[in-house]
Design an enzyme around this catalytic site. Structure first.
Site, PDB file in Angstrom:
ATOM      1  N   SER A 146      51.136  10.461  -8.225  1.00  0.00           N
ATOM      2  CA  SER A 146      50.061  11.479  -8.998  1.00  0.00           C
ATOM      3  C   SER A 146      50.770  12.371  -9.626  1.00  0.00           C
ATOM      4  O   SER A 146      51.378  12.319 -10.732  1.00  0.00           O
ATOM      5  CB  SER A 146      48.886  11.348  -7.820  1.00  0.00           C
ATOM      6  N   ASP A 158      42.195   1.974  -7.162  1.00  0.00           N
ATOM      7  CA  ASP A 158      42.363   3.353  -7.598  1.00  0.00           C
ATOM      8  C   ASP A 158      41.418   3.986  -8.744  1.00  0.00           C
ATOM      9  O   ASP A 158      41.325   3.202  -9.790  1.00  0.00           O
ATOM     10  CB  ASP A 158      43.888   3.716  -8.155  1.00  0.00           C
ATOM     11  N   HIS A 190      44.087   5.287  -4.090  1.00  0.00           N
ATOM     12  CA  HIS A 190      45.069   6.387  -5.131  1.00  0.00           C
ATOM     13  C   HIS A 190      46.321   6.365  -3.954  1.00  0.00           C
ATOM     14  O   HIS A 190      47.361   6.950  -4.526  1.00  0.00           O
ATOM     15  CB  HIS A 190      44.340   7.605  -5.170  1.00  0.00           C
TER      16      HIS A 190
END
Length: 249
Positions: free
Chosen positions: A79, A205, A232
């Site tokens: 991320s 996600d 995610h």
């Protein structure tokens, strides 16, 4: 200013960068497997965990990570950490061996030519709420990270535990991270990256949709993997699959 790191294992170096609101402890369930093959250097990003707050610029964050990372390492970023890894690959050519990018996007918010992202209004709402209720904002963000995953409840429990495992998150560091997510756009420079890249996305996600990961991999001429039933944080929901993906080129 020096970022906090933990080092485990031996072998070729593997740098691990976590996502927004958390710290390097999020890798605790993953590192024992990876450390059988690599020297794992897990970094607390600026303003997260035990690392000090610095300016809200992804290139400054990349520089801070580079200062504690060995040259010639593979960088594994999740991320926001993946965005920092991308910035580092652009800034420090020849110093990073390869990238492993998980739930990563070159641009976190939508644009007319970039639909695979969060609406700017949604991120702005998070930023506004952070000022009045940072705990609630972090909690809401954790829920979004696991929403839709087959093992979402277990992953959420892990993230909730880890977020406070190194003390109370610094609201200033959280705000700096959100500003990076709001402003970052690395798309125009991706063609400059010429090292091996692998990209993984969770099929479910909702923060960094698989279409963003696929577009990133295509632009970088990298390998793309979509993980069914994952959201995610695929390294939490599918740990064996994730470790195999990292370890096998």
């Amino acid at each position: 200013m020096k970022l906090h790191t933990t080092t485990t294992g031996s072998g070729s170096p593997l740098v691990l960068l976590h996502g927004w609101g958390l710290h390097a402890g999020v890798w605790n369930e993953t590192i024992p497997t990876l450390a059988q093959h690599h020297r794992c250097i897990a970094i607390d990003l600026p303003g997260h965990g035990e690392s000090p707050v610095i300016e809200d610029d992804v290139h400054a964050w990349a520089e801070a990570c580079r200062a504690v990372a060995p040259k010639g390492a593979v960088w594994l970023g999740w991320s926001l950490g993946g965005m920092v890894a991308l910035a580092a690959a652009l800034q420090f050519r020849g110093e990073i061996a390869a990238l492993r990018l998980v739930s990563t996007t070159p641009r976190f918010v939508t644009a007319p030519d970039w639909p695979h992202a969060m609406a700017p209004e949604t991120l702005a709402k998070f930023a506004a709420e952070l000022k009045s209720d940072w705990r609630g904002t972090v909690e809401d963000f954790l829920v979004l990270q696991t929403l839709g995953a087959a093992t979402g409840r277990a992953a959420l429990r892990t993230l909730r535990h880890e977020v406070f495992a190194r003390g109370t998150p610094d609201p200033a560091g959280l705000a700096a991270g959100l500003r990076i997510l709001e402003n970052i756009d690395l798309r125009s420079r991706l063609s400059e990256i010429d090292i091996p890249v692998k990209v993984m996305s969770g099929e479910r996600d909702r923060l960094t949709p698989p279409a963003a990961g696929r577009a990133l991999a295509d632009t970088l001429n990298g390998e793309f993997k979509s993980v069914p039933r994952a959201a995610h944080a695929p390294f939490l929901s599918e740990p064996a699959l994730f470790a195999d993906w990292v370890l096998n080129s």
